[in-house]
Motif scaffolding. Structure first.
Motif, PDB file in Angstrom:
ATOM      1  N   ILE A  59     -68.602 -13.526 -35.966  1.00  0.00           N
ATOM      2  CA  ILE A  59     -68.739 -13.753 -34.524  1.00  0.00           C
ATOM      3  C   ILE A  59     -67.555 -13.138 -33.779  1.00  0.00           C
ATOM      4  O   ILE A  59     -67.726 -12.543 -32.718  1.00  0.00           O
ATOM      5  CB  ILE A  59     -68.866 -15.261 -34.229  1.00  0.00           C
ATOM      6  CG1 ILE A  59     -70.235 -15.767 -34.704  1.00  0.00           C
ATOM      7  CG2 ILE A  59     -68.648 -15.563 -32.744  1.00  0.00           C
ATOM      8  CD1 ILE A  59     -70.372 -17.281 -34.698  1.00  0.00           C
ATOM      9  N   ALA A  60     -66.354 -13.259 -34.336  1.00  0.00           N
ATOM     10  CA  ALA A  60     -65.141 -12.734 -33.688  1.00  0.00           C
ATOM     11  C   ALA A  60     -65.163 -11.213 -33.574  1.00  0.00           C
ATOM     12  O   ALA A  60     -64.494 -10.654 -32.704  1.00  0.00           O
ATOM     13  CB  ALA A  60     -63.897 -13.189 -34.450  1.00  0.00           C
ATOM     14  N   GLN A  61     -65.918 -10.553 -34.415  1.00  0.00           N
ATOM     15  CA  GLN A  61     -65.978  -9.085 -34.372  1.00  0.00           C
ATOM     16  C   GLN A  61     -66.741  -8.585 -33.148  1.00  0.00           C
ATOM     17  O   GLN A  61     -66.604  -7.418 -32.779  1.00  0.00           O
ATOM     18  CB  GLN A  61     -66.616  -8.550 -35.646  1.00  0.00           C
ATOM     19  CG  GLN A  61     -65.733  -8.750 -36.862  1.00  0.00           C
ATOM     20  CD  GLN A  61     -66.393  -8.313 -38.140  1.00  0.00           C
ATOM     21  OE1 GLN A  61     -67.019  -7.259 -38.185  1.00  0.00           O
ATOM     22  NE2 GLN A  61     -66.248  -9.110 -39.184  1.00  0.00           N
ATOM     23  N   GLU A 103     -54.052  -5.434 -33.472  1.00  0.00           N
ATOM     24  CA  GLU A 103     -53.396  -6.355 -32.546  1.00  0.00           C
ATOM     25  C   GLU A 103     -54.111  -6.363 -31.206  1.00  0.00           C
ATOM     26  O   GLU A 103     -54.306  -7.425 -30.606  1.00  0.00           O
ATOM     27  CB  GLU A 103     -51.927  -5.982 -32.360  1.00  0.00           C
ATOM     28  CG  GLU A 103     -51.183  -6.991 -31.521  1.00  0.00           C
ATOM     29  CD  GLU A 103     -49.670  -6.790 -31.531  1.00  0.00           C
ATOM     30  OE1 GLU A 103     -49.041  -7.224 -30.553  1.00  0.00           O
ATOM     31  OE2 GLU A 103     -49.144  -6.226 -32.497  1.00  0.00           O
ATOM     32  N   SER A 104     -54.535  -5.185 -30.739  1.00  0.00           N
ATOM     33  CA  SER A 104     -55.224  -5.154 -29.438  1.00  0.00           C
ATOM     34  C   SER A 104     -56.550  -5.907 -29.508  1.00  0.00           C
ATOM     35  O   SER A 104     -56.911  -6.605 -28.557  1.00  0.00           O
ATOM     36  CB  SER A 104     -55.430  -3.716 -28.961  1.00  0.00           C
ATOM     37  OG  SER A 104     -56.259  -3.008 -29.859  1.00  0.00           O
ATOM     38  N   ALA A 105     -57.271  -5.807 -30.626  1.00  0.00           N
ATOM     39  CA  ALA A 105     -58.526  -6.562 -30.771  1.00  0.00           C
ATOM     40  C   ALA A 105     -58.228  -8.056 -30.872  1.00  0.00           C
ATOM     41  O   ALA A 105     -58.946  -8.875 -30.293  1.00  0.00           O
ATOM     42  CB  ALA A 105     -59.297  -6.083 -31.992  1.00  0.00           C
ATOM     43  N   ARG A 124     -59.187 -13.418 -28.805  1.00  0.00           N
ATOM     44  CA  ARG A 124     -59.828 -13.499 -30.118  1.00  0.00           C
ATOM     45  C   ARG A 124     -58.976 -14.269 -31.125  1.00  0.00           C
ATOM     46  O   ARG A 124     -59.489 -15.041 -31.930  1.00  0.00           O
ATOM     47  CB  ARG A 124     -60.110 -12.081 -30.615  1.00  0.00           C
ATOM     48  CG  ARG A 124     -61.045 -12.004 -31.770  1.00  0.00           C
ATOM     49  CD  ARG A 124     -61.517 -10.565 -31.994  1.00  0.00           C
ATOM     50  NE  ARG A 124     -62.652 -10.264 -31.123  1.00  0.00           N
ATOM     51  CZ  ARG A 124     -62.585  -9.563 -29.995  1.00  0.00           C
ATOM     52  NH1 ARG A 124     -61.448  -9.059 -29.578  1.00  0.00           N
ATOM     53  NH2 ARG A 124     -63.664  -9.351 -29.270  1.00  0.00           N
ATOM     54  N   VAL A 125     -57.660 -14.131 -31.062  1.00  0.00           N
ATOM     55  CA  VAL A 125     -56.781 -14.860 -31.977  1.00  0.00           C
ATOM     56  C   VAL A 125     -56.892 -16.369 -31.755  1.00  0.00           C
ATOM     57  O   VAL A 125     -56.794 -17.147 -32.701  1.00  0.00           O
ATOM     58  CB  VAL A 125     -55.314 -14.363 -31.884  1.00  0.00           C
ATOM     59  CG1 VAL A 125     -54.689 -14.693 -30.540  1.00  0.00           C
ATOM     60  CG2 VAL A 125     -54.478 -14.907 -33.022  1.00  0.00           C
ATOM     61  N   VAL A 126     -57.133 -16.792 -30.529  1.00  0.00           N
ATOM     62  CA  VAL A 126     -57.321 -18.213 -30.235  1.00  0.00           C
ATOM     63  C   VAL A 126     -58.662 -18.678 -30.794  1.00  0.00           C
ATOM     64  O   VAL A 126     -58.768 -19.776 -31.349  1.00  0.00           O
ATOM     65  CB  VAL A 126     -57.201 -18.489 -28.721  1.00  0.00           C
ATOM     66  CG1 VAL A 126     -57.522 -19.936 -28.394  1.00  0.00           C
ATOM     67  CG2 VAL A 126     -55.804 -18.122 -28.230  1.00  0.00           C
ATOM     68  N   LEU A 127     -59.678 -17.842 -30.696  1.00  0.00           N
ATOM     69  CA  LEU A 127     -60.972 -18.146 -31.315  1.00  0.00           C
ATOM     70  C   LEU A 127     -60.789 -18.381 -32.816  1.00  0.00           C
ATOM     71  O   LEU A 127     -61.319 -19.349 -33.376  1.00  0.00           O
ATOM     72  CB  LEU A 127     -61.955 -16.999 -31.082  1.00  0.00           C
ATOM     73  CG  LEU A 127     -63.273 -17.068 -31.848  1.00  0.00           C
ATOM     74  CD1 LEU A 127     -64.200 -18.093 -31.221  1.00  0.00           C
ATOM     75  CD2 LEU A 127     -63.925 -15.697 -31.885  1.00  0.00           C
TER      76      LEU A 127
END
Length: 168
Positions: A59-61, A103-105, A124-127
């Motif tokens: 999902i994060a992708q 890192e940008s993603a 996304r990192v919080v997800l």
């Protein structure tokens, strides 16, 4: 690997070992057991726990998810071996994604919508932290309660359980 996500890879590996101990205790003859009619069955919950890291990384992708189109009815496993195989595949998928995301993603915005209306957005990192890892731990804790209710010895998770003391 993005340095900011390096600790997350280590956490996934450590938590996968703990999760495996819990999932190994799931009695194969009780997969359809439910503590309440509104609850997931033991098998559904165990397979959900096994699958969370990989599913959330898939999902994060994407840039987001329209939850009105999502299926929140977890499948049940056919046997206990399926649960452990799902965990192995799920953890591998999570390690691969977290190990290669830029890192940008990772800092990019991920959105949850419902029928096109914004529900929430987050980096996304919080997800990955909240909906992947914290969600994983929440349901693993729920699974340990199911085991207790079935009188199955609960393994040590972060310290002693009433059944196991790794410090003794």
């Amino acid at each position: 690997m993005t340095r900011m996500l390096e600790p997350m890879i280590n956490e996934i590996q450590q938590e996968a070992a703990i999760t495996k101990r819990v999932l190994e205790r799931v009695p194969p003859d009780k997969l359809s057991w439910k503590p309440h009619p509104k609850s997931m069955s033991l098998g559904e919950l165990a397979l959900h726990v096994a699958s969370i890291p990989g599913n959330l990384c898939r999902i994060a992708q994407r840039d987001g998810l329209d939850t009105s189109e999502a299926n929140f009815n977890p499948p049940g496993p056919t046997d206990a071996k399926e649960i452990l195989a799902a965990l192995d595949a799920s953890v591998k998928a999570a390690e691969e994604y977290v190990g290669t995301v830029s890192e940008s993603a990772a800092l990019g915005t991920w959105r949850d919508t419902s029928k096109g209306k914004a529900v929430l957005s987050m980096p996304r990192v919080v997800l990955l932290r909240t909906i992947m890892l914290n969600h994983w731990y929440h349901h693993r804790g729920q699974l340990s309660v199911y085991l207790r209710m079935l009188d199955v010895p609960v393994p040590s998770i972060y310290g002693p359980s009433a059944d196991e003391n790794p410090f003794a």
